[in-house]
Design a protein around this motif. Structure first.
Motif, short mmCIF file in Angstrom:
data_model
loop_
_atom_site.label_atom_id
_atom_site.label_comp_id
_atom_site.label_asym_id
_atom_site.label_seq_id
_atom_site.Cartn_x
_atom_site.Cartn_y
_atom_site.Cartn_z
N ARG A 86 -11.19 1.18 1.75
CA ARG A 86 -9.76 0.66 1.84
C ARG A 86 -9.58 -0.77 2.56
NH1 ARG A 86 -4.58 3.02 2.11
NH2 ARG A 86 -5.28 5.11 2.03
N THR A 116 -13.01 -6.73 -7.03
CA THR A 116 -12.56 -6.43 -7.25
C THR A 116 -11.88 -7.36 -5.75
OG1 THR A 116 -13.47 -3.94 -7.77
CG2 THR A 116 -10.75 -4.07 -6.50
N PHE A 164 -9.56 -7.29 -2.33
CA PHE A 164 -9.41 -6.09 -1.81
C PHE A 164 -8.34 -6.64 -0.40
CE2 PHE A 164 -12.75 -3.66 -2.83
CZ PHE A 164 -12.16 -2.38 -3.03
N PHE A 219 -5.80 -5.24 -4.68
CA PHE A 219 -5.92 -3.50 -4.63
C PHE A 219 -5.91 -3.54 -2.27
CE2 PHE A 219 -7.77 -3.88 -8.23
CZ PHE A 219 -6.60 -2.94 -9.16
N SER A 237 -6.88 -0.02 -1.92
CA SER A 237 -7.59 0.96 -2.04
C SER A 237 -8.31 0.48 -3.28
CB SER A 237 -7.77 2.33 -0.85
OG SER A 237 -6.05 2.33 -2.02
N LYS A 238 -9.33 1.46 -3.31
CA LYS A 238 -10.12 2.21 -4.06
C LYS A 238 -10.95 2.68 -4.18
CE LYS A 238 -12.67 -0.24 -8.76
NZ LYS A 238 -12.20 -0.93 -9.20
N SER A 239 -11.28 4.48 -4.84
CA SER A 239 -11.98 5.16 -5.49
C SER A 239 -13.21 5.27 -5.74
CB SER A 239 -10.99 6.69 -5.67
OG SER A 239 -11.08 7.09 -7.01
#
Length: 459
Positions: free
Chosen positions: A236, A268, A270, A279, A281-283
């Motif tokens: 995050r 990505t 963030f 984003f 957050s990303k998992s």
């Protein structure tokens, strides 16, 4: 006399109040002896290159985990960091060795230094561990040196396999690659959550300039979480300064055992800013292969070690409970003795008050009798005068004897009060010991529960 009596009643009341006031500082200090001694020696050995101008007179510092409070300067009384010289620096730290995951070397000054290699030796008792690093780098804060000889201002040295000395925590190694564009870098905080849980939140920070354009950063995160229950890691961003992550990878480390590297190469952005393709957050999902598997022999050895710790903790609980029973028994006896002393003191106060009132009345009567005798003696015969004088002497003698008895009674009363204060002080101290023992038993029980959970997670 009423004022005297009330003052002693206030003293007795204060003693009773203090009897129930527990100050556990003394026993906390004794209980703290069970805590682990964190003192260790760090010996730093540097080798300066033999090339021309490799030496320096500027300042060089090391930081444990990049922490400013764990900062030391590489300096002795002699001339250090000379060309082709090997220097040894010894420092003492009061810090858990198992929590040292990296050492940051930082250079301050424009007199460039060429370090060939450096080693860190950790010493605590008979436990010794040495980490050797080949460096061969120039260090300088001068911009010209950084451009011409590719000098740097700092270097980070990872310390990983502490489990050979102590502890058995896992370390999560996180490696990130930031995009090449100028806008790719970020100064915001990045946090990693195990299974998205707030209680297992870790900040990605090496105390250097992380997430710079084109940079690769490595983070070592110690954690206490059942590895088999890790389903995913959540990354995050906590700000609006967008960061472009080209790829990120994770690896679990425990001592010399390492899991495979889990890499994710999706570019990505963030940011907390509400924009498309950004984003917050990303998992990153992880499979059960993530768990480091132990051999059956290692499992048996570790299970046996944990079970022995449980046995030792239970033995300590039994011994502590025995001490607690003895302390409570003694406390009960002292409370009974204090109760009897209070009763005696109360009776003595009443008797002393009565005697003092009687002595005061005797003094008044004696003075009145003396005045009466003096008037009678003026008109009495010689024989009558002698009788009056003899009678007066007897009265005075009796009065003095009464006063002596009163003084003895007061002395006895003071002794009783002193004994009462002593027994109350002992009782108060014993209350503290009882509370400390009960807290110690609670801590040991928590330790047993923790070890049982470890066995359960281990199985």
């Amino acid at each position: 006399m009423r004022k005297y009596q009330n003052s002693w009643l206030r003293v007795v009341f204060c003693c009773l109040f203090l009897l129930h006031t527990v100050n556990a500082q003394e026993w906390e200090s004794s209980a703290s002896t069970i805590k682990k001694d964190n003192t260790f020696i760090l010996k730093v050995t540097t080798k300066t290159s033999g090339v021309e101008n490799a030496d320096t007179d500027d300042r060089v510092y090391i930081f444990l985990n990049g922490n400013q409070d764990l900062k030391r300067e590489l300096d002795t009384e002699k001339n250090d960091l000379e060309s082709n010289a090997t220097d040894v620096f010894t420092f003492r730290f009061d810090y858990p060795m198992s929590k040292v995951h990296n050492i940051l070397l930082r250079f301050r000054g424009g007199d460039a230094w060429l370090c060939e290699n450096i080693s860190f030796q950790f010493i605590r008792g008979e436990a010794v561990k040495t980490y050797d690093f080949k460096v061969h780098k120039w260090f300088s804060t001068d911009k010209a040196d950084q451009k011409e000889i590719n000098a740097t201002t700092h270097e980070l040295f990872p310390i990983l396999d502490w489990q050979q000395i102590e502890g058995d925590d896992f370390i999560l190694k996180v490696m990130t690659q930031t995009g090449l564009s100028k806008e790719a870098k970020s100064d915001d905080d990045m946090h990693l959550y195990i299974n998205g849980e707030e209680a297992h939140k870790h900040v990605l920070d090496t105390f250097l300039d992380d997430f710079e354009s084109g940079s690769s950063d490595v983070f070592f995160l110690p954690f206490d979480y059942p590895v088999s229950k890790i389903k995913y890691l959540l990354l995050r961003c906590d700000g609006d300064d967008a960061w472009l992550c080209e790829n990120i990878s994770f690896q679990l480390i425990r001592g010399n055992r390492k899991s495979k590297v889990y890499s994710f190469s999706q570019s990505t952005w963030f940011s907390q800013e509400k924009k498309p393709q950004l984003f917050a957050s990303k998992s990153f999902p992880l499979t059960h292969e993530w768990q480091v598997r132990l051999s059956e022999e290692q499992k048996r050895a570790e299970r046996k070690s944990i079970q022995q710790k449980i046995v030792n903790a239970k033995q300590q609980i039994r011994e502590t409970k025995k001490q607690l029973r003895l302390a409570k028994k003694k406390l009960k006896a002292w409370l009974r003795e204090a109760k009897e002393l209070k009763k005696v003191a109360k009776d003595n106060i009443a008797n002393a008050t009565e005697r003092q009132e009687k002595a005061l009345q005797d003094r008044r009567n004696s003075q009145a009798l003396r005045d009466s005798y003096m008037e009678e003696m003026q008109s009495a015969s010689d024989a009558r005068r002698r009788d009056i004088e003899e009678s007066l002497k007897r009265k005075i003698k009796q009065l003095r004897e009464n006063e002596k008895e009163l003084q003895k009674a007061n002395k006895s009363l003071r002794e009783k009060k002193k004994a009462l204060l002593d027994i109350e002080e002992k009782t108060r101290s014993l209350y503290q010991k009882v509370n400390a023992l009960e807290e110690y038993i609670k801590e040991l029980q928590e330790l047993i529960d923790f070890l049982k959970r470890r066995i359960k997670n281990f199985d």
